[in-house]
Motif scaffolding. Structure first.
Motif, PDB file in Angstrom:
ATOM      1  N   UNK A   1      -1.731  -5.508  -3.734  1.00  0.00           N
ATOM      2  CA  UNK A   1      -1.727  -6.907  -3.294  1.00  0.00           C
ATOM      3  C   UNK A   1      -2.910  -7.229  -2.403  1.00  0.00           C
TER       4      UNK A   1
ATOM      5  N   UNK B   1       0.825  -1.203   0.000  1.00  0.00           N
ATOM      6  CA  UNK B   1       0.000   0.000   0.000  1.00  0.00           C
ATOM      7  C   UNK B   1       0.864   1.260   0.000  1.00  0.00           C
ATOM      8  N   UNK B   2       1.941   1.285   0.821  1.00  0.00           N
ATOM      9  CA  UNK B   2       2.819   2.450   0.731  1.00  0.00           C
ATOM     10  C   UNK B   2       4.193   2.029   0.195  1.00  0.00           C
TER      11      UNK B   2
ATOM     12  N   UNK C   1      -3.944  -0.413  -2.827  1.00  0.00           N
ATOM     13  CA  UNK C   1      -3.212  -1.550  -2.264  1.00  0.00           C
ATOM     14  C   UNK C   1      -3.251  -2.720  -3.233  1.00  0.00           C
TER      15      UNK C   1
END
Lengths: 262, 314, 456
Positions: free
Chosen positions: B171, B150-151, B169
């Motif tokens: 994944x 996400x980051x 995100x």
């Protein structure tokens, strides 16, 4: 292939290939960056301080070298046989061999375990070396047979007229002429053997025989997972392979160019 | 199989001499069976033994430990056919193969053509593209978990090139996780496609290319009508290896997404491993393995036959 | 039968296959047989191999070092195998003649799988603690590790889940108090988000941690239903379970769960986000106490990729009462692991010395307690707080002590009754409800069908 006459076109091509290559570089950058996060070089120090590290390294070298040696000998013999000698139902045998490419490794575990115990090779290097070699041979034969196919028959006929038997022909013609494809086989076999995780995990339990691929597990626990050191061990594990590729790159390309798959 | 059609043996090129040529190897080539015997014993022996063993286990209800496995006939196969997870895995395999094969072919071809052109520092590009082939999925899995997180760096890049609106995100959604795995697979295997195309292009007759240029063919035209047909043998071989590889896919989904989220990246390989090892359904895992083998063989034969047809059509 | 031998070759092929199958059967029989081999050896010297997926290597080594102060002539090699690979590595090792002398045993499904390789340790427990040994150790560690009337392993200690850990600094910074209800939780999250801080992070791709959250919700609706469903006494389609899944879904819809939660792993993803202060709350159990120490937390922050690690106060709170039922927050746990003795060990006496020292003597259990990873199995042993350095003892010591007291009072299990198939089905239910591909009712029905199938 592309023709670029003007300076602009040349710069354009260069730019295009650079843009295309950047995405391939980024994950590698991320990997190195990640391995230096937190403690910085301290991560590498921590990995290098894992007790028995050199033993793992040695095990990996022993296994990879043995697999490469076996695959090389077996493949060269077989490829010469397939390419230049008379074998009835040759293509049937070749198919049988290539069909082995379809087998996933995990299928091997249960049968191999039973066999390894009954032969008394469980927890010896052989229990990893033999299956790894068996898995690598089909692809290696595929590469090498095509390469040897490309060697003119006249050479062998001339040798035979001079009184050389197949074996001498093999030693004095095939071995020296196949050096480029040998480099390709070496690289592919090294990748397969060095990177393997599952077989050493299952078949080697003596701590002194652990391979380098088990290194990251030193930093992963039930309630902890130190990615910075996992990545540092990944970088260290990858170095020998990358070096091998860089050293053999020229030969490797020639091998693939002069035959291989096409 | 690959070899015979990919590089047609000289004997086939002169059909009129067929009978004479067929005898020729007899006279000139000494018997070769002993030469291929070590390979057959090692690979065929070991691997077919394992396949047979797996076939037998696939009719058992067995945990891998118990001394008295129960014979259940085809029950494991029935259970498999009725399992949505199995069909999901088949579907993911198809998508995975089509997408990664197409992307790798296009990118590999492009790199090969470009690096055959007058480009500076070609060796650097070659190394960058090929190094991923050398690195184990186990080594790279944690990198990609982070990269597409996400980051992670991927979203960071999107933000910095003005695409902040589509960051997500990757994944963590059933809709995007498979795409991440495919991107990773393309990243990893383009190098191989590239190297083989690069090699195959080296074999294309330069004079044909020159002639085409003199006739005024542009770059695109040359690729389509000379280079692409010239490397078809490689393409067929890569398609076959790619199909087998897609069916065997295990490391990437297991290490990056563990088959999730919500089964979105389940493959035959992950089912086999999950059922055989942590869940103790060794018989069921064996049944899926046998199906995988049959499918892989079928794909190999199919592609081989199709490839051969095309050659004769030309 | 003999009329069938049409050709010799066929017969030979059949014979080869039959031989292969028979040998496989014999081998697997040996593998399962248990009884074979083994030797006593010396009680105070020898070399032992110990395998576990936990503890971490440094902790395992600390146990060994402390043990060696008393028994310098017993050498112990500890090998940690990642938990994902535990079955793959341990099954063949135990079936082989050269497996580890001592191996970790997890309560529940793994006891079923490995019990035939483990020696009954009841006599050892009696020797060490006396006839009334069961009164001296935590009951939770005995039930889960017993099978067929034998004690397959001696529990080292327990871990419990049900708590949430918060970053007190972040709460103080934005003037927030820890949430006790769903509404408060939603408000807290909105406030954090408005300030660019993540609120709650969970590795929802991993079954164990999802289950912890579900069990907390379920217990707050109606205590006992979750355990009953786990045992197979109540169907998973029970209204309480459906409501649990609905509440679970609302955590995603109310902005409590982080985006992409179902792709997160608890370790490393969620843990790293909490340790690098990107999120203010994380769902972790008693094992997280080890990070409420200066050394533990510093290492964890560094492992999260923070260059200049500075501890911040992490504090356990009870799971918020998200259904407003007023039931107190529940804790549930199991033995973290027990030490089992391989029946084929060649050094059984020395192995017994180590197992009893670590799991049933005050000296050994004190070392375990002080690591704050497990709550010791031997009753009455407590962490020696004077020797444990916490970064913020004023804020941390009391809540941590209360967590230990509350958790150890619980007798509710966590994984004991769930085999791997049911755990897979629970994960499927969680993720399908979270991403909207199934309603809570549908997911509960699928889960129940899987659980029924796995019992048959």
């Amino acid at each position: 292939m592309f023709e670029a006459r003007s300076i602009q076109a040349k710069i354009g091509l260069q730019l295009l290939v650079t843009l295309l290559a950047i995405p391939y570089l980024l994950p590698l950058v991320a990997m190195v960056q990640g391995s230096l996060a937190g403690k910085g070089w301290g991560n590498f120090e921590a990995v290098l301080a894992v007790p028995g590290l050199w033993q793992f390294f040695l095990s990996s070298v022993i296994i990879s070298a043995s697999v490469i040696a076996i695959v090389y000998v077996v493949t060269m013999l077989a490829s010469f046989g397939f390419a230049k000698l008379h074998i009835r139902n040759k293509e049937v045998y070749f198919w049988l061999l290539l069909a082995c490419l379809t087998l996933p490794e995990v299928v091997l575990l249960a049968p191999l375990f039973a066999t390894a115990i009954s032969l008394g090779v469980y927890d010896t290097y052989w229990s990893v070396i033999l299956p790894l070699a068996a898995l690598q041979v089909p692809f290696a034969v595929l590469l090498a047979r095509n390469f040897i196919d490309g060697i003119p028959n006249e050479l062998f006929e001339a040798a035979r007229v001079d009184g050389a038997n197949s074996f001498r022909g093999f030693i004095y013609l095939v071995i020296p002429l196949t050096r480029p494809i040998a480099a390709a086989i070496l690289i592919f076999t090294l990748i397969g053997a060095w990177n393997n995780y599952l077989l050493p995990l299952v078949f080697l339990q003596d701590p002194a025989k652990q391979t380098i691929t088990l290194l990251p597990s030193y930093f992963i626990g039930q309630f902890s997972n130190d990615q910075t050191k996992v990545l540092a061990s990944a970088v260290l594990t990858a170095i020998p392979e990358v070096l091998a590729y860089l050293f053999l790159q020229r030969l490797f390309e020639r091998g693939l160019a002069a035959g291989a798959i096409k | 199989m690959v070899a015979t059609t990919l590089q047609t043996p000289p004997t086939r090129q002169v059909p009129s001499d067929e009978p004479a040529l067929k005898r020729r190897p007899h006279r000139l080539s000494p018997p070769g069976l002993p030469w291929i015997l070590p390979a057959l014993v090692l690979s065929v022996g070991l691997i077919y033994y394992c396949i047979g063993y797996t076939g037998v286990i696939s009719t058992w209800d067995w945990d891998g430990i118990s001394p008295n496995p129960e014979q259940v006939g085809l029950e494991n196969y029935l259970k498999m056919v009725n399992s949505p997870v199995f069909w999901g895995a088949i579907w993911h395999t198809i998508v995975f193969f089509v997408v990664t094969f197409t992307a790798q072919t296009v990118l590999g071809l492009l790199f090969a053509v470009l690096l055959h052109s007058q480009v500076k520092l070609a060796v650097v590009y070659k190394v960058i593209v090929f190094v991923p082939v050398v690195l184990a999925p186990a080594i790279m899995a944690p990198v990609f978990r982070q990269f597409y997180g996400a980051d992670g760096q991927f979203n960071w890049i999107l933000e910095h090139i003005g695409l902040g609106a589509i960051t997500q995100p990757w994944l963590g959604q059933s809709s995007t996780a498979l795409w991440v795995l495919m991107a990773v697979a393309v990243w990893q295997w383009t190098g191989l496609t590239f190297v083989l195309y690069f090699a195959a292009m080296g074999q294309i007759d330069q004079s044909v290319l020159e002639a085409a240029r003199i006739d005024g063919a542009g770059n695109i035209r040359t690729i389509v009508s000379i280079i692409w047909p010239g490397v078809r043998g490689t393409t067929v071989a890569l398609a076959m290896l790619g199909a087998i590889g897609a069916l065997k896919t295990f490391d990437l989904p297991w290490l990056i997404t563990v088959g999730g989220p919500n089964g979105a990246t389940e493959f035959l390989g992950t089912i086999i491993y999950r059922q055989t090892i942590p869940n103790y359904h060794v018989g069921y895992g064996a049944a899926v393995s046998i199906v995988l083998l049959v499918l892989a063989l079928a794909m190999a034969i199919l592609l081989q036959v199709r490839g051969r047809e095309k050659v004769t059509v030309d | 039968m003999y009329t069938a031998h049409r050709s010799r070759r066929k017969l030979r092929a059949a014979a080869i296959i039959a031989a292969g199958v028979t040998s496989a059967l014999i081998l697997s029989a040996c593998a399962g047989g248990g009884g074979g081999g083994g030797a006593e050896g010396e009680a105070d010297s020898g070399t032992l191999n110990w395998w576990g997926w936990t503890p971490d290597i440094s902790v395992g080594q600390a146990y060994i070092d402390a043990f060696n102060e008393e028994y310098p002539d017993i050498t112990i090699n500890y090998k940690q195998v990642p938990i994902e690979d535990w079955e793959a590595a341990l099954r063949p090792a135990l079936a082989s003649p050269s497996g580890p002398d001592i191996f970790a045993m997890q309560p529940g499904a793994r006891v079923e799988a490995f019990k035939s390789f483990a020696e009954d340790l009841t006599p050892l427990a009696e020797d060490t603690l006396g006839e009334d040994w069961e009164d001296k150790v935590s009951a939770i560690g005995v039930e889960g590790l017993s099978a067929d009337g034998k004690l397959t392993a001696m529990s080292i200690g327990a871990t419990y889940a049900g708590s949430v850990w918060i970053n007190q600094d972040l709460f103080d910074k934005y003037n927030l108090t820890p949430p006790t209800t769903l509404d408060e939780w939603v408000d807290v999250c909105a406030e954090f988000k408005a300030n660019g801080v993540g609120c709650f992070v969970q590795g929802a791709s991993q079954e164990g941690f999802d289950q912890d959250t579900l069990q907390a919700i379920s217990d707050s609706i109606e205590p006992g239903v979750w355990t009953s469903a786990s045992k197979g006494d109540t169907p998973w389609t029970d209204p309480t379970i459906v409501k649990t899944l609905e509440t679970w879904k609302s955590l995603f819809e109310n902005g409590i769960m982080q985006d992409g939660a179902i792709g997160y792993a608890q370790y490393p993803d969620a843990n790293n986000d909490f340790m690098s202060q990107k999120y203010a709350m994380v769902q972790m159990g008693t094992w997280y106490m080890q990070y409420a120490t200066t050394a533990g937390q510093t290492a964890a922050i560094e492992a999260a990729g923070v260059a200049d690690p500075k501890p911040f106060p992490i504090v356990p709170i009870p799971f918020p009462d998200v259904t407003g039922s007023g039931n107190p927050a529940a804790y549930y746990g199991d033995s973290d692991y027990g030490l089992a003795l391989n029946t084929k060990s060649k050094n059984k006496a020395a192995a017994r010395t180590f197992i009893s020292w670590l799991t049933a003597t005050e000296a050994g259990q004190q070392v375990v307690a002080d690591k704050l990873n497990d709550i010791p199995a031997l009753l009455g042993v407590e962490p020696n707080w004077d020797s444990i350095e916490q970064p913020f003892p004023d804020v941390q010591r009391e809540p941590v002590q209360k967590l230990i007291a509350d958790a150890s009072a619980s007798s509710e299990s966590r994984f004991l009754y769930l085999n791997q198939d049911v755990q897979d089905a629970i994960l499927a239910a969680c993720t399908s409800v979270a991403d909207g591909s199934a309603t809570p009712e549908e997911a509960a029905a699928t889960l129940d069908a899987a659980a029924v199938a796995s019992r048959s």
